[in-house]
Design a protein around this motif. Structure first.
Motif, PDB file in Angstrom:
ATOM      1  N   VAL A  12      70.019  35.815  36.420  1.00 61.24           N
ATOM      2  CA  VAL A  12      70.851  37.006  36.287  1.00 61.24           C
ATOM      3  C   VAL A  12      69.973  38.237  36.402  1.00 61.24           C
ATOM      4  CG1 VAL A  12      72.562  35.869  34.804  1.00 61.24           C
ATOM      5  CG2 VAL A  12      70.664  37.131  33.754  1.00 61.24           C
ATOM      6  N   ALA A  13      70.619  39.369  36.650  1.00 61.87           N
ATOM      7  CA  ALA A  13      69.954  40.667  36.655  1.00 61.87           C
ATOM      8  C   ALA A  13      70.832  41.613  35.845  1.00 61.87           C
ATOM      9  CB  ALA A  13      69.777  41.185  38.079  1.00 61.87           C
ATOM     10  N   THR A  14      70.247  42.706  35.378  1.00 60.06           N
ATOM     11  CA  THR A  14      71.026  43.695  34.633  1.00 60.06           C
ATOM     12  C   THR A  14      71.406  44.844  35.565  1.00 60.06           C
ATOM     13  OG1 THR A  14      69.104  44.991  33.955  1.00 60.06           O
ATOM     14  CG2 THR A  14      69.759  43.148  32.506  1.00 60.06           C
ATOM     15  N   TYR A  15      72.429  45.600  35.139  1.00 62.81           N
ATOM     16  CA  TYR A  15      72.845  46.763  35.926  1.00 62.81           C
ATOM     17  C   TYR A  15      71.675  47.713  36.137  1.00 62.81           C
ATOM     18  CZ  TYR A  15      77.611  45.216  35.010  1.00 62.81           C
ATOM     19  OH  TYR A  15      78.769  44.480  34.949  1.00 62.81           O
ATOM     20  N   GLY A  16      70.917  47.966  35.079  1.00 65.84           N
ATOM     21  CA  GLY A  16      69.771  48.869  35.181  1.00 65.84           C
ATOM     22  C   GLY A  16      68.700  48.352  36.125  1.00 65.84           C
ATOM     23  N   GLN A  17      68.462  47.065  36.080  1.00 67.05           N
ATOM     24  CA  GLN A  17      67.478  46.450  36.973  1.00 67.05           C
ATOM     25  C   GLN A  17      67.912  46.595  38.429  1.00 67.05           C
ATOM     26  OE1 GLN A  17      67.249  42.238  36.295  1.00 67.05           O
ATOM     27  NE2 GLN A  17      65.363  41.995  37.460  1.00 67.05           N
ATOM     28  N   ILE A  18      69.189  46.355  38.698  1.00 69.74           N
ATOM     29  CA  ILE A  18      69.703  46.513  40.065  1.00 69.74           C
ATOM     30  C   ILE A  18      69.545  47.968  40.507  1.00 69.74           C
ATOM     31  CG2 ILE A  18      71.760  46.377  41.546  1.00 69.74           C
ATOM     32  CD1 ILE A  18      70.658  43.628  40.679  1.00 69.74           C
ATOM     33  N   ALA A  19      69.872  48.901  39.610  1.00 70.04           N
ATOM     34  CA  ALA A  19      69.737  50.328  39.934  1.00 70.04           C
ATOM     35  C   ALA A  19      68.294  50.658  40.315  1.00 70.04           C
ATOM     36  CB  ALA A  19      70.189  51.176  38.736  1.00 70.04           C
ATOM     37  N   MET A  20      67.348  50.179  39.516  1.00 71.26           N
ATOM     38  CA  MET A  20      65.924  50.451  39.797  1.00 71.26           C
ATOM     39  C   MET A  20      65.516  49.863  41.152  1.00 71.26           C
ATOM     40  SD  MET A  20      64.110  51.833  37.061  1.00 71.26           S
ATOM     41  CE  MET A  20      62.590  50.983  36.817  1.00 71.26           C
ATOM     42  N   LEU A  21      65.884  48.601  41.379  1.00 69.63           N
ATOM     43  CA  LEU A  21      65.498  47.934  42.626  1.00 69.63           C
ATOM     44  C   LEU A  21      66.193  48.539  43.843  1.00 69.63           C
ATOM     45  CD1 LEU A  21      65.461  44.256  41.311  1.00 69.63           C
ATOM     46  CD2 LEU A  21      63.471  45.609  42.009  1.00 69.63           C
ATOM     47  N   ALA A  22      67.362  49.152  43.626  1.00 70.85           N
ATOM     48  CA  ALA A  22      68.081  49.803  44.726  1.00 70.85           C
ATOM     49  C   ALA A  22      67.546  51.212  44.988  1.00 70.85           C
ATOM     50  CB  ALA A  22      69.574  49.851  44.427  1.00 70.85           C
ATOM     51  N   GLY A  23      66.654  51.686  44.120  1.00 76.65           N
ATOM     52  CA  GLY A  23      65.993  52.947  44.395  1.00 76.65           C
ATOM     53  C   GLY A  23      66.363  54.119  43.515  1.00 76.65           C
ATOM     54  N   ASN A  24      67.253  53.933  42.531  1.00 80.55           N
ATOM     55  CA  ASN A  24      67.607  55.048  41.660  1.00 80.55           C
ATOM     56  C   ASN A  24      67.921  54.527  40.262  1.00 80.55           C
ATOM     57  OD1 ASN A  24      68.835  57.181  40.245  1.00 80.55           O
ATOM     58  ND2 ASN A  24      69.553  58.106  42.148  1.00 80.55           N
ATOM     59  N   PRO A  25      66.999  54.765  39.297  1.00 80.58           N
ATOM     60  CA  PRO A  25      67.198  54.238  37.942  1.00 80.58           C
ATOM     61  C   PRO A  25      68.419  54.813  37.224  1.00 80.58           C
ATOM     62  CG  PRO A  25      65.307  55.702  38.016  1.00 80.58           C
ATOM     63  CD  PRO A  25      65.757  55.508  39.433  1.00 80.58           C
ATOM     64  N   HIS A  26      69.014  55.849  37.775  1.00 81.82           N
ATOM     65  CA  HIS A  26      70.185  56.479  37.148  1.00 81.82           C
ATOM     66  C   HIS A  26      71.502  55.906  37.671  1.00 81.82           C
ATOM     67  CE1 HIS A  26      67.410  59.269  35.378  1.00 81.82           C
ATOM     68  NE2 HIS A  26      66.929  59.531  36.577  1.00 81.82           N
ATOM     69  N   TRP A  27      71.435  54.866  38.474  1.00 84.08           N
ATOM     70  CA  TRP A  27      72.618  54.325  39.125  1.00 84.08           C
ATOM     71  C   TRP A  27      73.298  53.197  38.360  1.00 84.08           C
ATOM     72  CZ3 TRP A  27      71.064  53.498  44.951  1.00 84.08           C
ATOM     73  CH2 TRP A  27      71.144  54.728  45.625  1.00 84.08           C
ATOM     74  N   SER A  28      72.987  52.951  37.105  1.00 91.83           N
ATOM     75  CA  SER A  28      73.582  51.807  36.398  1.00 91.83           C
ATOM     76  C   SER A  28      75.100  51.791  36.519  1.00 91.83           C
ATOM     77  CB  SER A  28      73.185  51.809  34.928  1.00 91.83           C
ATOM     78  OG  SER A  28      71.808  51.556  34.811  1.00 91.83           O
ATOM     79  N   ARG A  29      75.720  52.945  36.314  1.00 91.16           N
ATOM     80  CA  ARG A  29      77.190  53.002  36.438  1.00 91.16           C
ATOM     81  C   ARG A  29      77.634  52.823  37.875  1.00 91.16           C
ATOM     82  NH1 ARG A  29      79.927  56.322  31.653  1.00 91.16           N
ATOM     83  NH2 ARG A  29      78.741  55.187  30.160  1.00 91.16           N
ATOM     84  N   VAL A  30      76.862  53.362  38.808  1.00 91.09           N
ATOM     85  CA  VAL A  30      77.193  53.197  40.227  1.00 91.09           C
ATOM     86  C   VAL A  30      77.158  51.707  40.578  1.00 91.09           C
ATOM     87  CG1 VAL A  30      76.531  53.773  42.603  1.00 91.09           C
ATOM     88  CG2 VAL A  30      76.303  55.491  40.788  1.00 91.09           C
ATOM     89  N   VAL A  31      76.190  50.981  40.009  1.00 91.19           N
ATOM     90  CA  VAL A  31      76.122  49.530  40.230  1.00 91.19           C
ATOM     91  C   VAL A  31      77.428  48.884  39.772  1.00 91.19           C
ATOM     92  CG1 VAL A  31      74.958  47.381  39.558  1.00 91.19           C
ATOM     93  CG2 VAL A  31      73.596  49.421  40.091  1.00 91.19           C
ATOM     94  N   GLY A  32      77.898  49.263  38.599  1.00 89.32           N
ATOM     95  CA  GLY A  32      79.162  48.722  38.096  1.00 89.32           C
ATOM     96  C   GLY A  32      80.319  49.010  39.031  1.00 89.32           C
ATOM     97  N   TYR A  33      80.402  50.242  39.506  1.00 93.28           N
ATOM     98  CA  TYR A  33      81.474  50.604  40.443  1.00 93.28           C
ATOM     99  C   TYR A  33      81.371  49.780  41.728  1.00 93.28           C
ATOM    100  CZ  TYR A  33      82.091  54.762  37.502  1.00 93.28           C
ATOM    101  OH  TYR A  33      82.286  55.620  36.454  1.00 93.28           O
ATOM    102  N   ALA A  34      80.150  49.683  42.256  1.00104.30           N
ATOM    103  CA  ALA A  34      79.938  48.949  43.506  1.00104.30           C
ATOM    104  C   ALA A  34      80.358  47.491  43.363  1.00104.30           C
ATOM    105  CB  ALA A  34      78.472  49.037  43.930  1.00104.30           C
TER     106      ALA A  34
END
Length: 104
Positions: free
Chosen positions: A22-44
C-alpha cells in the motif's frame, strides 16, 4: 511535448504500487511531485478512469486506514481487495511497517 496534468502524474505513481503493498495519499503526492497534493490524490482516485489498471484500492491514509469514500464498492470492497493480495488488517488498519511500499 505536452505536460502531464496532476491527475496523470498521480495515476502514473499509483500504477507502480506493487501487488501486496500500500501507499499513503501523502506518499503518492510526494512521488507525483507536489507534497501538498494529498487531497488532490483523493480527488484523482475518486474519479479513477481505469480502476482495472490504476489500483487505487492500494492507497490508504497515513494511519493505514482504508478510504471511507472508496468509489468502487465502498470501504469493505477496498479491504477485501487488499486482503486478497495478502495485506492484513489489525483493528481496521494496515500495518504500514509491514506493507508500506518503499516507492521504488
Amino acid at each position: 511535448m505536452m505536460m502531464k496534468n496532476s491527475f496523470e502524474l498521480i495515476y502514473d505513481v499509483v500504477r507502480r504500487i506493487p501487488y501486496g503493498k500500500v501507499a499513503t495519499y501523502g506518499q503518492i503526492a510526494m512521488l507525483a511531485g507536489n507534497p501538498h497534493w494529498s487531497r488532490v490524490v483523493g480527488y484523482a482516485l475518486h474519479v479513477n478512469p481505469d480502476p482495472e489498471h490504476i489500483p487505487c484500492f492500494r492507497v490508504v491514509n497515513r494511519y493505514g486506514e482504508p478510504s471511507s469514500a472508496f468509489a468502487f464498492g465502498g470501504v469493505n470492497e477496498q479491504i477485501t481487495l487488499l486482503q486478497n493480495e495478502g495485506v492484513e488488517f489489525i483493528d481496521g488498519r494496515v500495518d504500514l511497517s509491514k506493507y508500506l511500499w518503499d516507492g521504488r
